[in-house]
Design a protein around this motif. Structure first.
Motif, short mmCIF file in Angstrom:
data_model
loop_
_atom_site.label_atom_id
_atom_site.label_comp_id
_atom_site.label_asym_id
_atom_site.label_seq_id
_atom_site.Cartn_x
_atom_site.Cartn_y
_atom_site.Cartn_z
N ASN A 136 0.80 -1.23 0.00
CA ASN A 136 0.00 0.00 0.00
C ASN A 136 0.83 1.28 0.00
OD1 ASN A 136 -2.44 -1.42 0.05
ND2 ASN A 136 -2.25 -1.73 2.25
N GLU A 137 2.14 1.15 -0.07
CA GLU A 137 3.03 2.31 -0.05
C GLU A 137 3.42 2.68 -1.48
OE1 GLU A 137 7.44 3.38 1.82
OE2 GLU A 137 6.61 1.38 2.08
N GLN A 138 3.45 3.97 -1.79
CA GLN A 138 3.82 4.44 -3.13
C GLN A 138 4.85 5.55 -3.03
OE1 GLN A 138 0.46 5.55 -5.51
NE2 GLN A 138 -0.67 3.68 -5.04
N TRP A 139 5.74 5.61 -4.03
CA TRP A 139 6.72 6.69 -4.11
C TRP A 139 7.24 6.79 -5.55
CZ3 TRP A 139 7.69 1.94 -2.00
CH2 TRP A 139 8.82 1.25 -2.44
N GLN A 140 7.99 7.82 -5.79
CA GLN A 140 8.59 8.09 -7.09
C GLN A 140 10.09 7.81 -7.02
OE1 GLN A 140 5.72 8.80 -9.43
NE2 GLN A 140 7.48 9.83 -10.26
N ALA A 141 10.62 7.22 -8.07
CA ALA A 141 12.06 7.01 -8.16
C ALA A 141 12.68 8.16 -8.92
CB ALA A 141 12.35 5.70 -8.87
N GLY A 142 13.89 8.49 -8.57
CA GLY A 142 14.61 9.53 -9.29
C GLY A 142 14.88 9.11 -10.73
N SER A 143 14.97 10.05 -11.62
CA SER A 143 15.14 9.75 -13.04
C SER A 143 16.51 9.14 -13.35
CB SER A 143 14.93 11.01 -13.88
OG SER A 143 15.86 11.99 -13.51
N THR A 144 17.47 9.30 -12.45
CA THR A 144 18.80 8.74 -12.69
C THR A 144 18.98 7.36 -12.05
OG1 THR A 144 19.70 9.85 -10.74
CG2 THR A 144 19.84 11.03 -12.86
N ALA A 145 17.99 6.90 -11.34
CA ALA A 145 18.10 5.61 -10.65
C ALA A 145 18.05 4.46 -11.65
CB ALA A 145 16.97 5.46 -9.63
N THR A 146 18.81 3.43 -11.36
CA THR A 146 18.75 2.22 -12.18
C THR A 146 17.72 1.27 -11.55
OG1 THR A 146 20.43 1.05 -10.91
CG2 THR A 146 21.20 2.42 -12.78
N LEU A 147 17.32 0.28 -12.30
CA LEU A 147 16.41 -0.71 -11.73
C LEU A 147 17.08 -1.44 -10.56
CD1 LEU A 147 14.59 -2.24 -14.83
CD2 LEU A 147 13.72 -0.61 -13.15
N GLY A 148 18.38 -1.62 -10.63
CA GLY A 148 19.11 -2.24 -9.52
C GLY A 148 18.98 -1.41 -8.25
N ASP A 149 19.12 -0.09 -8.38
CA ASP A 149 18.96 0.80 -7.22
C ASP A 149 17.55 0.68 -6.65
OD1 ASP A 149 21.54 1.82 -7.69
OD2 ASP A 149 20.77 3.47 -8.93
N ILE A 150 16.58 0.67 -7.54
CA ILE A 150 15.18 0.62 -7.12
C ILE A 150 14.86 -0.71 -6.44
CG2 ILE A 150 12.80 0.57 -7.98
CD1 ILE A 150 13.77 2.65 -10.08
N LEU A 151 15.33 -1.80 -7.02
CA LEU A 151 15.06 -3.11 -6.41
C LEU A 151 15.75 -3.24 -5.05
CD1 LEU A 151 15.20 -5.47 -9.51
CD2 LEU A 151 13.18 -4.60 -8.31
N ALA A 152 16.93 -2.68 -4.92
CA ALA A 152 17.61 -2.69 -3.62
C ALA A 152 16.82 -1.90 -2.59
CB ALA A 152 19.03 -2.14 -3.76
N ASP A 153 16.33 -0.72 -2.98
CA ASP A 153 15.52 0.10 -2.09
C ASP A 153 14.23 -0.62 -1.72
OD1 ASP A 153 14.66 2.47 -0.66
OD2 ASP A 153 13.40 2.95 -2.40
N LEU A 154 13.61 -1.24 -2.70
CA LEU A 154 12.38 -1.98 -2.47
C LEU A 154 12.60 -3.11 -1.47
CD1 LEU A 154 9.48 -2.18 -3.73
CD2 LEU A 154 10.46 -3.83 -5.31
N SER A 155 13.68 -3.82 -1.64
CA SER A 155 14.00 -4.92 -0.73
C SER A 155 14.25 -4.40 0.68
CB SER A 155 15.23 -5.67 -1.24
OG SER A 155 15.57 -6.72 -0.38
#
Length: 175
Positions: free
Chosen positions: A7-26
Protein backbone atom coordinates in the motif's frame (compact mmCIF):
# COMPACT_ATOMS: atom_id res chain seq x y z
CA UNK A 1 8.99 5.87 -12.35
CA UNK A 2 6.16 5.17 -9.92
CA UNK A 3 6.82 2.42 -7.42
CA UNK A 4 4.30 0.62 -5.27
CA UNK A 5 5.05 -1.85 -2.50
CA UNK A 6 1.83 -3.21 -1.05
CA UNK A 7 0.00 0.00 0.00
CA UNK A 8 3.03 2.31 -0.05
CA UNK A 9 3.82 4.44 -3.13
CA UNK A 10 6.72 6.69 -4.11
CA UNK A 11 8.59 8.09 -7.09
CA UNK A 12 12.06 7.01 -8.16
CA UNK A 13 14.61 9.53 -9.29
CA UNK A 14 15.14 9.75 -13.04
CA UNK A 15 18.80 8.74 -12.69
CA UNK A 16 18.10 5.61 -10.65
CA UNK A 17 18.75 2.22 -12.18
CA UNK A 18 16.41 -0.71 -11.73
CA UNK A 19 19.11 -2.24 -9.52
CA UNK A 20 18.96 0.80 -7.22
CA UNK A 21 15.18 0.62 -7.12
CA UNK A 22 15.06 -3.11 -6.41
CA UNK A 23 17.61 -2.69 -3.62
CA UNK A 24 15.52 0.10 -2.09
CA UNK A 25 12.38 -1.98 -2.47
CA UNK A 26 14.00 -4.92 -0.73
CA UNK A 27 15.24 -2.70 2.12
CA UNK A 28 11.76 -1.24 2.63
CA UNK A 29 10.19 -4.69 2.74
CA UNK A 30 12.90 -5.97 5.08
CA UNK A 31 12.35 -3.01 7.44
CA UNK A 32 8.77 -4.25 7.84
CA UNK A 33 9.91 -7.90 8.32
CA UNK A 34 8.52 -8.81 4.92
CA UNK A 35 9.83 -10.53 1.78
CA UNK A 36 9.10 -9.27 -1.73
CA UNK A 37 7.12 -12.03 -3.43
CA UNK A 38 6.01 -10.50 -6.74
CA UNK A 39 7.30 -7.83 -9.09
CA UNK A 40 5.41 -6.41 -12.05
CA UNK A 41 7.31 -3.97 -14.23
CA UNK A 42 5.03 -2.15 -16.69
CA UNK A 43 2.55 -5.09 -16.86
CA UNK A 44 5.37 -7.66 -17.16
CA UNK A 45 5.83 -10.08 -14.30
CA UNK A 46 9.50 -10.24 -13.27
CA UNK A 47 10.87 -13.46 -11.83
CA UNK A 48 14.22 -14.21 -10.24
CA UNK A 49 15.39 -15.51 -13.63
CA UNK A 50 14.71 -12.13 -15.21
CA UNK A 51 16.87 -10.26 -12.72
CA UNK A 52 20.26 -10.18 -14.38
CA UNK A 53 23.01 -7.55 -14.71
CA UNK A 54 21.49 -6.19 -17.93
CA UNK A 55 18.10 -5.54 -16.28
CA UNK A 56 19.69 -4.11 -13.14
CA UNK A 57 21.68 -1.54 -15.16
CA UNK A 58 18.64 -0.24 -17.03
CA UNK A 59 17.46 3.28 -16.25
CA UNK A 60 14.20 3.67 -14.37
CA UNK A 61 13.26 6.42 -16.82
CA UNK A 62 12.59 3.68 -19.40
CA UNK A 63 9.68 2.41 -17.32
CA UNK A 64 6.51 3.86 -15.84
CA UNK A 65 5.42 1.57 -13.01
CA UNK A 66 6.85 -1.08 -10.73
CA UNK A 67 4.33 -2.87 -8.52
CA UNK A 68 5.60 -5.19 -5.81
CA UNK A 69 3.84 -7.24 -3.19
CA UNK A 70 5.35 -8.70 -0.07
CA UNK A 71 4.51 -11.26 2.59
CA UNK A 72 5.81 -12.25 5.97
CA UNK A 73 7.70 -15.51 6.31
CA UNK A 74 4.75 -16.82 8.32
CA UNK A 75 2.32 -16.01 5.48
CA UNK A 76 4.58 -17.71 2.96
CA UNK A 77 4.85 -20.85 5.08
CA UNK A 78 1.10 -20.93 5.68
CA UNK A 79 0.37 -20.62 1.97
CA UNK A 80 2.80 -23.46 1.28
CA UNK A 81 1.36 -25.75 3.95
CA UNK A 82 -0.68 -27.85 1.50
CA UNK A 83 2.33 -28.44 -0.73
CA UNK A 84 4.48 -29.24 2.30
CA UNK A 85 1.99 -31.86 3.50
CA UNK A 86 1.73 -33.44 0.04
CA UNK A 87 5.53 -33.60 -0.16
CA UNK A 88 5.74 -35.13 3.32
CA UNK A 89 3.21 -37.83 2.32
CA UNK A 90 5.15 -38.51 -0.88
CA UNK A 91 8.39 -38.98 1.06
CA UNK A 92 6.68 -41.36 3.50
CA UNK A 93 5.09 -43.35 0.65
CA UNK A 94 8.40 -43.62 -1.19
CA UNK A 95 10.17 -44.60 2.04
CA UNK A 96 7.62 -47.35 2.70
CA UNK A 97 8.14 -48.68 -0.84
CA UNK A 98 11.90 -48.68 -0.26
CA UNK A 99 11.45 -50.58 3.02
CA UNK A 100 9.37 -53.19 1.17
CA UNK A 101 12.05 -53.51 -1.51
CA UNK A 102 14.74 -53.93 1.15
CA UNK A 103 12.70 -56.67 2.84
CA UNK A 104 12.54 -58.49 -0.51
CA UNK A 105 16.34 -58.36 -0.74
CA UNK A 106 16.83 -55.45 -3.15
CA UNK A 107 20.46 -54.33 -3.11
CA UNK A 108 20.31 -51.41 -5.58
CA UNK A 109 20.58 -48.37 -3.31
CA UNK A 110 20.49 -45.64 -5.97
CA UNK A 111 16.77 -44.89 -5.39
CA UNK A 112 17.44 -44.84 -1.65
CA UNK A 113 20.25 -42.31 -2.09
CA UNK A 114 17.94 -40.01 -4.08
CA UNK A 115 15.22 -40.44 -1.47
CA UNK A 116 17.60 -39.31 1.30
CA UNK A 117 17.80 -35.87 -0.31
CA UNK A 118 14.03 -35.60 -0.05
CA UNK A 119 14.18 -36.64 3.60
CA UNK A 120 16.66 -33.84 4.28
CA UNK A 121 14.26 -31.34 2.69
CA UNK A 122 11.28 -32.60 4.70
CA UNK A 123 13.19 -32.65 7.98
CA UNK A 124 14.35 -29.07 7.38
CA UNK A 125 10.79 -27.89 6.73
CA UNK A 126 9.49 -29.76 9.77
CA UNK A 127 12.17 -28.26 11.99
CA UNK A 128 11.58 -24.74 10.65
CA UNK A 129 7.88 -25.17 11.38
CA UNK A 130 8.58 -26.30 14.93
CA UNK A 131 10.87 -23.34 15.53
CA UNK A 132 8.19 -21.02 14.16
CA UNK A 133 5.52 -22.27 16.58
CA UNK A 134 7.94 -22.68 19.48
CA UNK A 135 7.61 -26.43 20.00
CA UNK A 136 10.51 -28.68 20.87
CA UNK A 137 12.99 -29.87 18.29
CA UNK A 138 13.20 -33.50 17.29
CA UNK A 139 15.93 -32.82 14.74
CA UNK A 140 18.64 -34.36 16.88
CA UNK A 141 16.52 -37.46 17.46
CA UNK A 142 15.91 -37.79 13.73
CA UNK A 143 19.61 -37.19 13.02
CA UNK A 144 20.49 -40.12 15.28
CA UNK A 145 18.16 -42.43 13.36
CA UNK A 146 19.48 -41.17 10.04
CA UNK A 147 23.03 -41.92 11.23
CA UNK A 148 21.98 -45.47 12.07
CA UNK A 149 20.29 -45.75 8.67
CA UNK A 150 23.48 -44.61 6.93
CA UNK A 151 25.55 -47.07 8.96
CA UNK A 152 23.20 -49.88 7.90
CA UNK A 153 23.49 -48.67 4.31
CA UNK A 154 27.29 -48.73 4.59
CA UNK A 155 27.20 -52.39 5.60
CA UNK A 156 24.46 -53.21 3.05
CA UNK A 157 22.20 -54.42 5.87
CA UNK A 158 18.93 -53.92 4.01
CA UNK A 159 16.89 -55.65 6.71
CA UNK A 160 18.13 -53.14 9.28
CA UNK A 161 17.48 -50.34 6.81
CA UNK A 162 13.89 -51.54 6.33
CA UNK A 163 13.38 -51.78 10.11
CA UNK A 164 14.74 -48.28 10.70
CA UNK A 165 12.59 -46.86 7.94
CA UNK A 166 9.41 -48.62 9.03
CA UNK A 167 9.67 -48.25 12.80
CA UNK A 168 11.76 -45.16 13.46
CA UNK A 169 12.11 -42.73 10.57
CA UNK A 170 8.86 -42.88 8.59
CA UNK A 171 6.61 -42.54 11.68
CA UNK A 172 8.54 -39.41 12.70
CA UNK A 173 8.26 -37.89 9.23
CA UNK A 174 4.55 -38.76 9.03
CA UNK A 175 3.74 -37.26 12.45
Amino acid sequence: MNIQLDNEQWQAGSTATLGDILADLSERAHARARIVTTLILDSRRITDRDIDPHLLRQSSSSYGLLVATSSTQQEILESAQGAIERYRRLVVTEGAALADQFRMGAQDLSAFDLWLGKVADVVEVIENGRKRVGTGSSGQVMAGWIEELLAARGSHDTVRMADLLEYEILPRIAA
